[in-house]
Design a protein around this motif. Structure first.
Motif, mmCIF file in Angstrom:
data_model
loop_
_atom_site.group_PDB
_atom_site.id
_atom_site.type_symbol
_atom_site.label_atom_id
_atom_site.label_comp_id
_atom_site.label_asym_id
_atom_site.label_seq_id
_atom_site.Cartn_x
_atom_site.Cartn_y
_atom_site.Cartn_z
ATOM 1 N N CYS A 83 9.755 4.630 10.081
ATOM 2 C CA CYS A 83 8.948 3.401 10.032
ATOM 3 C C CYS A 83 7.847 3.461 8.985
ATOM 4 O O CYS A 83 7.311 2.425 8.581
ATOM 5 C CB CYS A 83 8.369 3.074 11.398
ATOM 6 N N GLY A 84 7.508 4.662 8.499
ATOM 7 C CA GLY A 84 6.501 4.756 7.446
ATOM 8 C C GLY A 84 6.956 4.158 6.129
ATOM 9 O O GLY A 84 6.137 3.898 5.241
ATOM 10 N N ASP A 85 8.265 3.894 5.999
ATOM 11 C CA ASP A 85 8.786 3.337 4.760
ATOM 12 C C ASP A 85 8.720 1.819 4.706
ATOM 13 O O ASP A 85 8.859 1.234 3.631
ATOM 14 C CB ASP A 85 10.231 3.791 4.548
ATOM 15 N N VAL A 90 0.844 -1.201 0.000
ATOM 16 C CA VAL A 90 0.000 0.000 0.000
ATOM 17 C C VAL A 90 0.875 1.246 0.000
ATOM 18 O O VAL A 90 1.750 1.411 0.870
ATOM 19 C CB VAL A 90 -0.944 0.013 1.219
ATOM 20 N N VAL A 91 0.651 2.109 -0.975
ATOM 21 C CA VAL A 91 1.352 3.395 -1.075
ATOM 22 C C VAL A 91 0.329 4.471 -1.403
ATOM 23 O O VAL A 91 -0.813 4.176 -1.774
ATOM 24 C CB VAL A 91 2.454 3.373 -2.162
ATOM 25 N N THR A 134 4.264 1.300 2.667
ATOM 26 C CA THR A 134 5.555 1.846 2.297
ATOM 27 C C THR A 134 5.339 3.101 1.463
ATOM 28 O O THR A 134 4.244 3.675 1.475
ATOM 29 C CB THR A 134 6.393 0.777 1.541
ATOM 30 N N ASN A 135 6.373 3.542 0.730
ATOM 31 C CA ASN A 135 6.273 4.759 -0.068
ATOM 32 C C ASN A 135 6.841 4.546 -1.469
ATOM 33 O O ASN A 135 7.562 3.579 -1.721
ATOM 34 C CB ASN A 135 7.001 5.911 0.643
ATOM 35 N N LYS A 164 -3.421 5.777 3.326
ATOM 36 C CA LYS A 164 -2.962 4.398 3.459
ATOM 37 C C LYS A 164 -4.014 3.525 4.134
ATOM 38 O O LYS A 164 -4.180 2.350 3.778
ATOM 39 C CB LYS A 164 -1.638 4.360 4.223
ATOM 40 N N ASN A 165 -4.739 4.086 5.098
ATOM 41 C CA ASN A 165 -5.844 3.328 5.702
ATOM 42 C C ASN A 165 -6.877 2.928 4.661
ATOM 43 O O ASN A 165 -7.453 1.837 4.719
ATOM 44 C CB ASN A 165 -6.513 4.156 6.800
#
Length: 347
Positions: A229-231, A21-22, A128-129, A113-114
Motif C-alpha cells: 500500500c505504500g506504492d 509525494v515521494v 507513492t514511490n 513522506k509526512n
C-alpha cells in the motif's frame, strides 16, 4: 490549459489538483536508482501532459549523501508546456541524526513522506514511490477530477522486470510492455473483498450498530487492501491531516504504511480499490522487501529494526474497533515548525 484555484479552510489558494509525494536520496538504493527515478518522472511528464492534470511532485530528499549531486541536479525537468511542477525538499543530516537508528536506517521513509504531506498544496495527495509507472487507465481516472473527500483510494501494484530500463521504448511502448510482462500482482482477492464489504455494509445498519466491528475488528482489517500500500495511497488533504499522516516511528518503514491505511479507514474514510487495469507498475530492484526470501528478511530486520506484522494487525484492529486514528505523532508532525531548503522547478 484551464487553470483553477481551490481554497482551503484558511482561505489560502491551492493551485494543484494533485500532489504526489515521494522520498529518496542519491545513494543508488537497489541499483540503477537514477534510471528508475528518471523513468518515473519521464512517465509523469508524459501522462500529466496528455491528461492535463495540474500536479505538483514533491520529492523529499532525506539525508542527502555528501559526495553525490542532489536529485534536482540529475533528474528530468518537465517542459514549459507540462502542467507539472517539481518541488525538491532537502532534509539535512542534522535532522536525520536525531533518530536512534540513524546509523542503520539512512532514510526514514514515512517520516519523510509526512514532511511532504504537511507542505503539499494539492487538493488530493498521493503517496507513492520513485520506481513506478502508472497505467494510463489509472491516470485517466484521476484526470476525470471526480475524486471525493470521504474516500481512501488504493491501486494494485504489479511488479515488472528491471529489463525495462535497458529497452529503448517510447512511453506508450513502456506501458504496453509492462501490461504484458507482469511478474506478480500485489492485491487482495477481489471476490473475498466484495463479500467482506457486503458483510461490513450489513453490520453498519441501524439494527446491528457495528456489532462485528466491535467484536471482530479483524474482519474489517482483512477487508483493507494493504498489499504494497505504500506504492499508492490517495486521500484528500483534509484526510491526511485528520489522521496525522503516517506514524512517525524510529523504525524501518515496513508495515508503517499499513497503519496509515488502517487509521484512515478507522477514521471513516471508505476504501475504494480501483479496477485491476488501473494499477501501478513497480520496477523490480534488489533488496526491496518483497524481493527477499524469509531468511533474508530475518537478516534484514536484524540490521534495521521494524514492526512485526502481529503488532500492526493488533494496532489496526484496535483503531478500527474504537474508530480512531493512531494519535502517535506530535502536533508538529512532518516537521511543520521547521524550515527546509526547497528547489522548485515549474513546467
Amino acid at each position: 490549459m484551464i487553470s483553477f484555484t481551490i481554497y482551503n479552510m484558511n482561505s489560502q489558494p491551492i493551485t494543484p489538483y494533485l500532489s504526489i509525494v515521494v522520498t529518496s536520496r542519491n545513494d543508488n538504493h537497489g541499483n540503477n536508482f537514477l534510471q528508475r527515478a528518471s523513468l518515473f518522472i519521464d512517465g509523469l511528464i508524459a501522462q500529466i501532459s496528455t491528461y492535463q492534470i495540474q500536479t505538483e511532485l514533491i520529492v523529499v530528499e532525506w539525508n542527502p549523501p555528501e559526495n553525490k549531486p542532489l536529485l534536482s541536479e540529475v533528474l528530468p525537468i518537465p517542459p514549459k508546456t507540462c502542467p507539472l511542477s517539481i518541488r525538491y525538499l532537502m532534509i539535512p543530516s542534522e535532522i536525520h541524526e536525531r533518530y536512534a537508528y540513524s546509523q542503520h536506517i539512512p532514510l526514514y521513509q514515512m517520516i519523510a513522506k509526512n514532511t511532504g504531506i504537511r507542505r503539499a498544496k494539492g487538493e488530493f495527495i498521493l503517496c507513492t514511490n520513485m520506481d513506478l509507472l502508472f497505467s494510463d487507465k489509472l491516470m485517466e481516472f484521476i484526470a476525470l477530477k471526480k475524486l471525493q473527500t470521504g474516500f481512501l483510494y488504493r491501486a494494485d501494484r504489479c511488479d515488472v522486470s528491471s529489463d525495462i530500463l535497458h529497452l529503448y521504448l517510447s512511453f506508450s511502448e513502456q506501458i504496453s510492455w509492462c501490461e504484458n510482462h507482469i511478474l506478480k500482482r500485489h492485491t487482495r482477492n477481489r471476490l473475498l473483498l466484495a463479500i467482506l464489504k457486503w458483510m461490513i455494509s450489513a453490520d453498519n445498519s441501524v439494527l446491528s450498530k457495528g456489532f462485528l466491528r466491535k467484536k471482530i475488528p479483524l474482519l474489517y482489517f482483512l477487508h483493507l487492501a494493504t498489499d504494497a500500500c505504500g506504492d499508492f495511497t490517495l486521500l484528500h488533504r483534509n484526510a491526511w491531516n485528520n489522521i496525522q499522516g503516517y506514524p512517525e516511528l524510529d523504525l524501518y518503514s515496513i508495515h508503517i504504511d499499513t497503519l496509515g491505511i488502517a487509521a484512515a479507514y478507522a477514521s471513516g474514510y471508505q476504501q475504494v480499490l480501483l479496477p485491476s487495469e488501473s494499477c501501478c507498475y513497480h520496477i523490480h530492484h534488489e533488496d526491496g522487501w518483497t524481493s527477499l526470501d524469509p531468511i533474508q528478511k530475518l537478516k534484514f530486520t536484524a540490521k534495521k529494526p521494524g514492526l512485526g506484522l502481529d503488532v500492526v494487525i493488533q494496532a489496526s484492529c484496535s483503531m478500527i474497533k474504537h474508530q480512531t486514528a493512531h494519535h502517535l505523532n506530535p502536533p508538529n508532525w512532518g516537521f511543520s515548525d521547521e524550515t527546509f531548503n526547497e528547489i522548485t522547478i515549474n513546467g
